[in-house]
Design a protein around this motif. Sequence first.
Motif, short mmCIF file in Angstrom:
data_model
loop_
_atom_site.label_atom_id
_atom_site.label_comp_id
_atom_site.label_asym_id
_atom_site.label_seq_id
_atom_site.Cartn_x
_atom_site.Cartn_y
_atom_site.Cartn_z
N PHE A 136 -6.29 33.16 19.57
CA PHE A 136 -4.99 33.83 19.73
C PHE A 136 -5.09 34.77 20.93
N PHE A 137 -4.09 34.78 21.80
CA PHE A 137 -4.20 35.62 23.01
C PHE A 137 -4.35 37.10 22.60
N VAL A 138 -5.03 37.85 23.45
CA VAL A 138 -5.23 39.28 23.19
C VAL A 138 -4.64 40.06 24.34
N ARG A 139 -3.77 41.04 24.01
CA ARG A 139 -3.20 41.88 25.04
C ARG A 139 -3.41 43.34 24.61
N ASN A 140 -4.44 43.97 25.18
CA ASN A 140 -4.73 45.37 24.88
C ASN A 140 -4.44 46.22 26.10
N HIS A 141 -3.75 47.34 25.90
CA HIS A 141 -3.52 48.27 27.00
C HIS A 141 -4.64 49.30 27.07
N LEU A 142 -5.38 49.45 25.98
CA LEU A 142 -6.31 50.57 25.83
C LEU A 142 -7.54 50.08 25.06
N LEU A 237 -3.20 53.75 16.97
CA LEU A 237 -4.36 54.66 16.99
C LEU A 237 -5.07 54.63 18.34
N ASP A 238 -4.76 53.65 19.17
CA ASP A 238 -5.45 53.53 20.47
C ASP A 238 -4.83 54.53 21.45
N THR A 239 -5.70 55.26 22.17
CA THR A 239 -5.21 56.32 23.06
C THR A 239 -5.78 56.17 24.46
N ASP A 276 -9.28 42.96 17.31
CA ASP A 276 -8.44 42.85 18.50
C ASP A 276 -6.95 42.75 18.17
N HIS A 277 -6.62 42.34 16.96
CA HIS A 277 -5.21 42.15 16.63
C HIS A 277 -4.66 43.27 15.76
N GLY A 278 -5.45 44.38 15.64
CA GLY A 278 -4.89 45.59 15.05
C GLY A 278 -5.51 46.11 13.77
N LEU A 281 -4.15 47.65 10.31
CA LEU A 281 -2.72 47.33 10.12
C LEU A 281 -2.02 47.16 11.45
N ARG A 282 -1.14 46.17 11.53
CA ARG A 282 -0.28 46.06 12.71
C ARG A 282 1.14 45.73 12.27
N VAL A 283 2.07 46.03 13.15
CA VAL A 283 3.46 45.69 12.86
C VAL A 283 3.75 44.32 13.47
N VAL A 294 3.35 46.80 17.29
CA VAL A 294 2.27 47.76 17.50
C VAL A 294 1.06 47.48 16.60
N LYS A 295 -0.10 47.38 17.27
CA LYS A 295 -1.37 47.13 16.57
C LYS A 295 -1.99 48.47 16.18
N TRP A 296 -2.95 48.44 15.28
CA TRP A 296 -3.64 49.65 14.79
C TRP A 296 -2.61 50.73 14.45
N ASP A 315 8.25 50.71 31.41
CA ASP A 315 7.63 49.39 31.52
C ASP A 315 8.41 48.47 30.60
N TYR A 316 8.07 47.16 30.63
CA TYR A 316 8.77 46.21 29.75
C TYR A 316 10.29 46.33 29.87
N MET A 317 10.74 46.38 31.13
CA MET A 317 12.17 46.34 31.42
C MET A 317 12.38 45.35 32.56
N1 MTE Z 1 -0.29 47.80 20.13
C1 MTE Z 1 -1.17 48.74 20.50
N2 MTE Z 1 -1.44 49.72 19.64
N3 MTE Z 1 -1.77 48.70 21.71
C2 MTE Z 1 -1.49 47.71 22.62
O1 MTE Z 1 -2.06 47.69 23.71
N4 MTE Z 1 -0.16 45.69 23.10
C3 MTE Z 1 1.16 45.11 22.83
C4 MTE Z 1 1.31 44.75 21.37
N5 MTE Z 1 0.89 45.83 20.54
C5 MTE Z 1 -0.55 46.71 22.25
C6 MTE Z 1 0.02 46.78 20.96
C7 MTE Z 1 1.46 43.94 23.62
S1 MTE Z 1 1.98 44.21 25.21
C8 MTE Z 1 1.43 42.67 23.10
S2 MTE Z 1 1.95 41.33 24.01
C9 MTE Z 1 0.95 42.41 21.73
O2 MTE Z 1 0.50 43.61 21.09
C10 MTE Z 1 -0.19 41.42 21.75
O3 MTE Z 1 -0.69 41.18 20.48
P1 MTE Z 1 -2.07 40.39 20.31
O4 MTE Z 1 -3.12 41.07 21.13
O5 MTE Z 1 -2.35 40.40 18.84
O6 MTE Z 1 -1.81 38.99 20.82
#
Ligand code: MTE
Length: 462
Positions: A136-142, A237-239, A276-278, A281-283, A294-296, A315-317
Amino acid sequence: QVRQVVSSYSVVQSHNSKEAGIWVTYKDGIYDITDFMIGHPGGDKILLAAGSSVEPFWDLYAIHRSPEVYEILESLRIGNLHPEDKVARPAVNPNDPYKHDPARHPALKVNSAKPFNAEAPGSLLADNFITPNDLFFVRNHLPVPKVDPKKFRLQVGGKQFALEDLKQKFKQHSVIATVQCAGNRRSELSKLKAVNGLSWSHAAISNAEWTGVLLSDLLTSAGINGEDYKHCILQGLDTDGEGNPYEASIPMETASDPKKEAIVAFEMNGQELPLDHGFPLRVIVPGTVGARQVKWVKMISASQEESYSHWQRKDYMLFSPSTGHDTADYDKAVAIQEYPTQSAICEPRNGATIEGSEVTLRGYAWSGGGRGIMRVEVTPDGGKTWYEADMHGDEQQKRHQQWAWVLWEVAVPVPDGASDMSIACRAIDSSHNSQPEKLESVWNIRGLINNAWHHINLKVDN
Ligand code: MTE
Ligand code: HEM
């Protein structure tokens, strides 16, 4: 076979070439496939697992879950993984903010290591309706945060919930939902003109079954009446270095309506949510862009204003192709929520050589907001002729809310004497929304939501 190797996962990882020998793992076993792979009925694909686990691929190609295959596998066994060293851990620098990031499957193509951003090879994506967790793709900002599940509490409004309370005191709800990043297919846009952002191919989209509790139930239990507020704030929870957490918001209308099936998930495809996917808990907000899921997640609250986070407001606009960094007005633009119609060709790969009188194309299609896919079609001549694809994986249609992608397949004739072909696909959703033809018309400074027709070029071997 002599069964004697007791090895760490890092040693297995170094056996990923013909010279070193090719090893794979399955559960605790280590297998030498150097000789076997030459006659493997699935061909070269087996090499994707070189130096790592075959398990995510066997979730994709469940044909392997048979006694015959386990028998072959057993005959290739050379030993076992060391009981205490079953995952590869890079040397840890105690000052590295990414020190809690987990080990990942090497088949993922990494777009950025820190923060971790990676996608599966696009050609695999349409091989299974459900994407295995490891692919599954992973997209983490932090950095991935470290969480002690026993001490963890989810704050909802003025109330706190322990994980066990969520799992035991609420009705559990499962939903199959596709998550797509707004940056999916950005690499095609950056070929036209530079854009800011990670260079995603077409696999920043995946599909899973998520299990948790309905966000609407949690809000009610915390005494939050959806009708009194406009937005639902979701904080992770990621900062960053300054302690600012990842945060986003979704319309309260979506959060508080049980039919929209937004959930706080603790399971992904029947397994505990991966780090990696939260974890824990994730939403999941079906039909909505990935950035809002939102993950974590540690805090959920109600507000009259959208989240003030960078990711919600700066962002995301989306902007017009003619808007530059100097003219982009983020105060006027609208934060992306529901996704438009999307589709892509996964197989054959762009640039592949084909033979024969027809070519079979396979791919995915999805639309946001619960709009199902009505039709997928491909054109080999720039839009003059269209071939309609067969779709599968749309079992949720009967629920009138289609949160998951459909996979599709179609055979297209190869014109006599052709030496190459350019093929494009597009999907049409249940509201008759389709995809724009040209990349130029969707290009934007951040390279977001590229849903122009997806093209591949093929060489024909006559
Ligand atoms: N939630 C947190 N807490 N931190 C993040 O970096 N990235 C978001 C979202 N939720 C993110 C996040 C983005 S931009 C995307 S596309 C999805 O998580 C990716 O979810 P995945 O990594 O489970 O595929
Ligand atoms: C098919 C064995 C690893 C991809 C098969 C088949 C066998 C086999 C026996 C034929 C099944 C049948 O037709 O009934 C093995 C063994 C493996 C292994 C023993 C590991 C030691 C992998 C991996 C991948 C893979 C890692 C992908 C990354 C495939 C595919 C097919 C296949 C796509 C289907 C081919 C078709 O339908 O024509 N494998 N396999 N295999 N394998 Fe594997």
